[in-house]
Scaffold this active site. Structure first.
Site, short mmCIF file in Angstrom:
data_model
loop_
_atom_site.label_atom_id
_atom_site.label_comp_id
_atom_site.label_asym_id
_atom_site.label_seq_id
_atom_site.Cartn_x
_atom_site.Cartn_y
_atom_site.Cartn_z
N PRO A 371 0.83 -1.21 0.00
CA PRO A 371 0.00 0.00 0.00
C PRO A 371 0.85 1.26 0.00
O PRO A 371 1.89 1.32 0.67
CB PRO A 371 -0.80 -0.12 1.30
CG PRO A 371 0.06 -0.96 2.19
CD PRO A 371 0.81 -1.90 1.29
N HIS A 395 6.95 -3.53 2.78
CA HIS A 395 5.52 -3.65 3.12
C HIS A 395 4.74 -2.39 2.87
O HIS A 395 3.51 -2.39 2.99
CB HIS A 395 5.34 -4.09 4.57
CG HIS A 395 5.31 -2.96 5.58
ND1 HIS A 395 6.32 -2.02 5.68
CD2 HIS A 395 4.39 -2.63 6.52
CE1 HIS A 395 6.01 -1.16 6.65
NE2 HIS A 395 4.86 -1.52 7.18
N GLY A 398 6.77 3.52 4.40
CA GLY A 398 7.68 3.78 5.53
C GLY A 398 7.62 5.24 5.97
O GLY A 398 7.81 6.15 5.18
#
Length: 472
Positions: A371, A395, A398
């Site tokens: 995402p 992921h 950040g």
């Protein structure tokens, strides 16, 4: 740039072992992405001191400061060599992860009804710090079913279909969950939150497939240009947070008995095969199952609105966690070994042909869901053969700003107006919470993905852009 960091390849930096470090630190990033991550780099070195750690302490391109482990940290320990499990290597939001759904309609067809769709999603997606959930459990029996059966239990109770389980990591449920290791306080916190987003960076976003980079993989995943998708990002809510809190305390007390010393008390740990290690892994698996069921319930809520408002169906592309510790087999120094792989703010990225993938995905590899921040792109990636870091990748974008800093920079109403001016419908749970998730608070997700692909961790399949967001 950190003084001990040496560039040793494309998008790859290294910290040689010094002091208590047992293995090197390896960071996959560009110089620009590492610039705001000085404190997190120190944490990478600290993780390299854990008992039984093998190969390296890794960090993904979206690395930033976390509790004990950096967010974006990956480390594996070998139980046969005194390897430990550390709750800080999973985090407080156990099994926080991402689920992507593909609609049988295109964005052009949805456009006239987008506002009605978002107005329909707004009241049925519980979010924020307060109580409220899709599924109001009548008693402890159903919660135990969720803790042991995850999304599979939810589907058995009528919340979804069998295909949902085939397209979910671990077929919807982590094995060896032990609800007996979940405290009453954790149960109390989780009982009324099954099927809710929570707050912070959690969201449900309606998206459009803007670009396809790998047509064969996209086809296997069920994605095509212009298609509407729904991305859900959430985790195990208060239950997971309490489990982490409880087991960090237990491990802090147990470390002296095992002669364990760590450079940071937030790295509290215990041998994987110890009573404390097994207790944490059992409770963590229960929280992971809660997280899977949570996303399954939110999926069903979204499906009902899509059917009613748009006459559209939503099929699951994939569901994968990015906060978990798993016992996995990997080859280290030419030898297959059973390792405890911690991924905190890092996504498993299995390559094509991996036996843990369902048959319809085996040729393409595992979908990896990344995402972006509000108003920016999100990405679908896939694993690649021979990838480093135990088949792991980034992921998300950040953070580079704290929530307080982000909220000082822009007001929630101002941010919503700017996003809606760009055609992105926004349904926030609070103005403050919206401001805390401003795009400027994060790294450039496209640069993060470029670094991950350039480092050989994954490859791009598709890019998605937002049409509307329901914000936690």
């Amino acid at each position: 740039m950190h003084a001990d960091l040496v560039e040793d390849g494309p998008y790859r930096f290294r910290i040689e072992p010094t002091g208590a470090m047992r293995v090197p630190g390896v960071l996959f990033a560009s110089r620009e992405l590492l610039a705001p991550a000085e404190n997190a780099i120190e944490q990478v070195a600290h993780v390299a001191a854990l008992p039984g750690v093998v190969e390296a302490s890794y960090a993904m391109p979206d690395v930033h400061l976390g509790y004990g482990f950096p967010i974006g940290g990956v480390a594996a320990t070998d139980p046969r060599e005194g390897g430990v499990v550390s709750p800080g290597g999973v985090g407080f939001d156990i099994s926080c992860g991402v689920r992507l759904l593909a609609a049988d309609t295109d964005a052009s067809g949805l456009a006239p009804g987008l506002r009605d769709l978002m107005d329909g999603l707004d009241p049925v997606i519980p979010r924020g710090m307060g109580k409220g959930a899709v599924w109001h459990l009548p008693g402890r029996r159903d919660l135990t079913g969720i803790l042991t059966g995850g999304a599979r239990y939810a589907v058995e109770q009528g919340h979804g279909n069998e295909r949902d389980l085939r397209r979910c990591e671990d077929a919807g449920a982590v094995a060896d969950a032990d609800p007996g290791q979940v405290s009453e306080r954790a149960v109390e916190r989780g009982a009324r939150q099954v099927g809710s987003l929570g707050s912070g960076n959690h969201f449900l976003e309606v998206q459009r497939v803007a670009e396809v980079y790998d047509a064969d993989a996209a086809g296997a995943f069920g994605l095509r240009p212009g298609q509407v998708c729904v991305m859900i990002h959430c985790g195990s809510r208060g239950l997971g947070h309490q489990i982490c809190t409880d087991h960090v305390r237990a491990m802090e007390a147990a470390m002296p008995r095992y002669g364990i010393e760590v450079p940071d008390r937030q790295l509290a740990c215990a041998p994987v095969d110890s009573a404390e290690g097994r207790a944490y892994l059992g409770a963590m698996a229960a929280a992971a199952n809660y997280g899977r069921a949570n996303r399954q319930l939110l999926t069903e809520a979204a499906r009902r609105v899509f059917r009613r408002v748009a006459g559209a169906r939503l099929d699951l592309v994939y569901d994968v966690s990015h906060n978990l510790a798993k016992l996995e087999e990997h080859v280290v120094d030419g030898e297959p070994r059973r390792l405890c792989v911690h991924r905190k703010g890092a996504t498993r990225a299995l390559p094509p042909g991996h036996p843990d993938l369902p048959p319809d995905l085996r040729e393409a590899g595992q979908p990896v869901l990344i995402p972006g921040t509000m108003g920016t792109s999100s990405y679908v990636l896939t694993g690649v053969p021979g990838a480093p870091a135990f088949s792991s990748t980034c992921h998300g974008a950040g953070r580079v700003q704290s929530r307080h800093q982000a909220a000082r920079g822009v007001g929630g109403r101002q941010l919503r107006a700017a996003l809606e001016e760009r055609g992105i419908a926004v349904r926030p749970s609070s103005w403050r919470g919206l401001a805390e998730e401003a795009p400027d608070a994060y790294k450039d997700v496209s640069a993060v993905v470029e670094a991950a692909e350039g480092a050989g961790l994954c490859r791009k399949v598709a890019r998605l852009v937002p049409l509307g967001v329901v914000k936690g």
